[in-house]
Design a protein around this motif. Structure first.
Motif, short mmCIF file in Angstrom:
data_model
loop_
_atom_site.label_atom_id
_atom_site.label_comp_id
_atom_site.label_asym_id
_atom_site.label_seq_id
_atom_site.Cartn_x
_atom_site.Cartn_y
_atom_site.Cartn_z
N ALA A 159 0.88 -1.18 -0.07
CA ALA A 159 -0.06 -0.40 0.26
C ALA A 159 0.72 1.43 -0.21
CB ALA A 159 -1.16 0.27 1.40
N GLU A 160 2.26 1.06 1.00
CA GLU A 160 2.92 2.26 1.11
C GLU A 160 3.62 2.55 -0.78
OE1 GLU A 160 5.37 2.75 4.28
OE2 GLU A 160 6.78 3.55 3.20
N HIS A 161 3.98 1.49 -1.14
CA HIS A 161 4.39 1.74 -2.72
C HIS A 161 3.53 1.78 -3.46
CE1 HIS A 161 5.23 0.13 -6.30
NE2 HIS A 161 4.87 -0.67 -6.24
N VAL A 162 2.11 1.22 -4.14
CA VAL A 162 1.26 1.82 -4.26
C VAL A 162 0.75 3.44 -4.62
CG1 VAL A 162 -1.35 1.52 -5.01
CG2 VAL A 162 0.70 -0.27 -4.59
N ARG A 163 0.85 3.76 -2.78
CA ARG A 163 0.10 5.14 -2.41
C ARG A 163 2.15 6.46 -3.47
NH1 ARG A 163 0.49 5.03 2.28
NH2 ARG A 163 -1.96 5.16 2.85
N GLY A 164 3.28 5.72 -3.07
CA GLY A 164 4.44 6.60 -3.89
C GLY A 164 3.82 6.93 -5.10
N VAL A 165 3.78 5.80 -5.63
CA VAL A 165 3.05 5.90 -7.35
C VAL A 165 2.82 6.63 -7.94
CG1 VAL A 165 3.23 4.79 -9.22
CG2 VAL A 165 4.64 3.12 -7.28
N MET A 166 1.20 6.98 -7.33
CA MET A 166 -0.38 7.77 -7.38
C MET A 166 0.43 8.72 -7.34
SD MET A 166 -3.42 5.64 -6.31
CE MET A 166 -2.79 4.45 -5.01
N ASP A 167 0.74 9.24 -5.35
CA ASP A 167 1.30 10.40 -5.62
C ASP A 167 2.59 10.94 -6.44
OD1 ASP A 167 -0.46 10.54 -3.29
OD2 ASP A 167 0.90 10.09 -1.48
N GLU A 168 3.31 10.57 -6.94
CA GLU A 168 4.21 10.70 -7.56
C GLU A 168 3.69 10.97 -8.78
OE1 GLU A 168 8.92 8.83 -8.35
OE2 GLU A 168 7.25 7.69 -10.08
N VAL A 169 2.41 10.34 -9.97
CA VAL A 169 1.82 10.63 -10.98
C VAL A 169 1.27 12.19 -10.33
CG1 VAL A 169 -0.24 9.95 -12.58
CG2 VAL A 169 2.45 8.47 -11.88
N LEU A 170 0.45 11.98 -9.68
CA LEU A 170 -0.86 13.05 -9.13
C LEU A 170 -0.24 14.72 -8.81
CD1 LEU A 170 -2.99 11.18 -6.50
CD2 LEU A 170 -4.13 11.80 -9.31
N THR A 171 1.67 14.43 -8.45
CA THR A 171 2.12 15.66 -8.19
C THR A 171 3.03 16.33 -9.56
OG1 THR A 171 3.78 14.49 -7.42
CG2 THR A 171 2.29 15.25 -5.52
N THR A 172 2.91 14.90 -10.78
CA THR A 172 4.07 14.99 -11.12
C THR A 172 2.73 16.07 -12.84
OG1 THR A 172 5.34 13.67 -11.13
CG2 THR A 172 5.20 14.65 -12.94
N ALA A 173 1.32 15.25 -13.07
CA ALA A 173 0.59 15.93 -14.04
C ALA A 173 0.30 17.26 -14.63
CB ALA A 173 -0.21 14.53 -13.65
N PRO A 174 0.01 18.08 -13.17
CA PRO A 174 -0.34 18.93 -13.05
C PRO A 174 1.07 19.58 -13.45
CG PRO A 174 -0.86 18.51 -11.11
CD PRO A 174 -0.32 17.53 -11.54
N LYS A 175 2.46 19.71 -13.12
CA LYS A 175 3.54 20.16 -13.68
C LYS A 175 3.40 20.44 -15.22
CE LYS A 175 5.68 19.94 -9.52
NZ LYS A 175 6.16 18.85 -8.86
#
Ligand SMILES: NC(=O)c1ccc[n+]([C@@H]2O[C@H](COP(=O)([O-])OP(=O)(O)OC[C@H]3O[C@@H](n4cnc5c(N)ncnc54)[C@H](OP(=O)(O)O)[C@@H]3O)[C@@H](O)[C@H]2O)c1
Length: 338
Positions: free
Chosen positions: A234-250
């Motif tokens: 879950a920590e791994h999946v959350r980390g990947v999701m957060d990475e995508v969700l913070t990169t996409a707006p940029k």
């Protein structure tokens, strides 16, 4: 005005489900099939759905290949591409040569990022519509479609170079017409979005697909729910999701709309999912089929890099899943020679 002629290109789970709903709205809907051609030609599709019950759908015309569809000489209003997006295996846009005429809109109902580009380059004058669906559907045997859950689909014009005038662009009107047809066919949560919002939806779905899909394969078939419940995964999946969700707006130059779910709420709803389902990438892995690695993981990394942004968690998944697929295929090849 006559009803728009629709061609489903690659009528598998998603194509047959939405094709049947467009037909229900009264449109003549034809289908290009491949491995399911004989079954569909003989008896059409039989579809089971929690919303729509058990029903059958016989396409107006069934073609065994794109070339046969070209020979039919129909003027298509919508060509709906529902093949798996596998740019490393084949450029499916080439198969639409001869099918795209004046006024044809190409609707891409596929997961991933960058799926529109080959079609835009090959058909610069055609309207390209980009569509994202959260439907859960499968084809357990040729011509049999199980619609498991959800119907939501968003459609937007693909207009990366249009800054002004999107409202009056022909593709915007075609996206709205396509959504209207789906609603008329019973898909109440079909809706048309702007180019930007549709790309935001695509990136948001990448957060889910790029985290859960390869992680299931690399952990030997873990279900979505089990991944969300295991503390380390879950920590791994959350980390990947957060990475995508913070990169996409940029990358997109705009924040996500406030209503888009966070990584934590995606994990929470996955924990409530009692179906025990696994991502479709696991099914492709097990069956020895190519996986949608490039559009789900490779292209997001490349689009971010083009803006000077790195996604190290995504890069790790990309390197591992790509090599896992190469090793699987090499092993199968050597075994088939024995
Ligand atoms: N299934 C879901 O619940 C779901 C949900 C959301 C998004 N998606 C996305 O929707 C897209 C379609 O997925 P799907 O699950 O519908 O895949 P699918 O069931 O494998 O359907 C794809 C169909 O396209 C056919 N096809 C491929 N190349 C073809 C060609 N050259 N000519 C004619 N037919 C061809 C395939 O035939 P063969 O059988 O011969 O390969 C297959 O019937 C993917 O991008 C997927 O990620 C799927």
């Amino acid at each position: 005005m006559s009803a728009p002629e629709v061609l489903i290109f690659g009528a598998g789970a998603v194509g047959a489900f939405y094709g049947s709903r467009l037909a229900h709205a009264g449109a003549p809907v034809s289908a290009v099939c491949r491995s399911n051609y004989a079954a569909v030609k003989a008896s059409g599709f039989s579809i089971a759905s929690p919303q729509f019950g058990e029903y059958s759908w016989t396409p107006t015309r069934v073609f065994p290949s794109a070339a046969e569809a070209v020979a039919a000489g129909v003027r298509w209003s919508f060509i709906v591409v529902t093949t798996k997006a596998l740019p490393d295996v084949s450029d499916d846009s080439a198969l639409l040569d001869g099918l795209v005429g004046p006024g044809t809109a190409i609707v891409l109902v596929q997961n991933g990022l960058g799926v529109e580009e080959p079609y835009r380059q090959r058909f610069p004058h055609a309207a390209i519509l980009s569509a994202v669906t959260v439907v859960s559907a499968s084809q357990p045997s040729p011509g049999r479609i199980d619609h498991n859950r959800w119907t939501r689909i968003n459609i937007g014009p693909f207009l990366p170079d249009v800054s002004d005038g999107e409202e009056t662009h022909a593709a915007t009107a075609q996206a709205r017409e396509f959504a209207r047809l789906l609603v008329a066919g019973g898909v109440k949560d079909a809706s048309a979005y702007s180019h930007r919002k549709l790309q935001q939806v695509r990136w948001h779905k990448i957060a889910i697909n790029a985290s859960f899909n390869p992680s299931s394969v690399l952990s030997n078939g873990t279900s979505n729910r089990a991944m969300a419940e295991d503390p380390e995964l879950a920590e791994h999946v959350r980390g990947v999701m957060d990475e995508v969700l913070t990169t996409a707006p940029k990358v997109l130059g705009a924040p996500f709309p406030a209503e888009f779910a966070s990584a934590d709420s995606i994990l929470a709803s996955t924990r409530r999912n009692v179906s025990g389902s696994r991502p479709s990438m696991w099914g492709d892995w097990e069956a020895g089929r190519p996986m949608e690695i490039e559009v789900i993981i490779g292209n997001p990394i490349r689009l971010a890099r083009a803006k000077g942004l790195e996604m190290p968690r995504m890069q790790t998944l990309y390197a591992l899943i790509k090599m896992a697929q190469a090793n699987r295929d090499a092993l199968r090849k050597s075994q088939s020679r024995l």
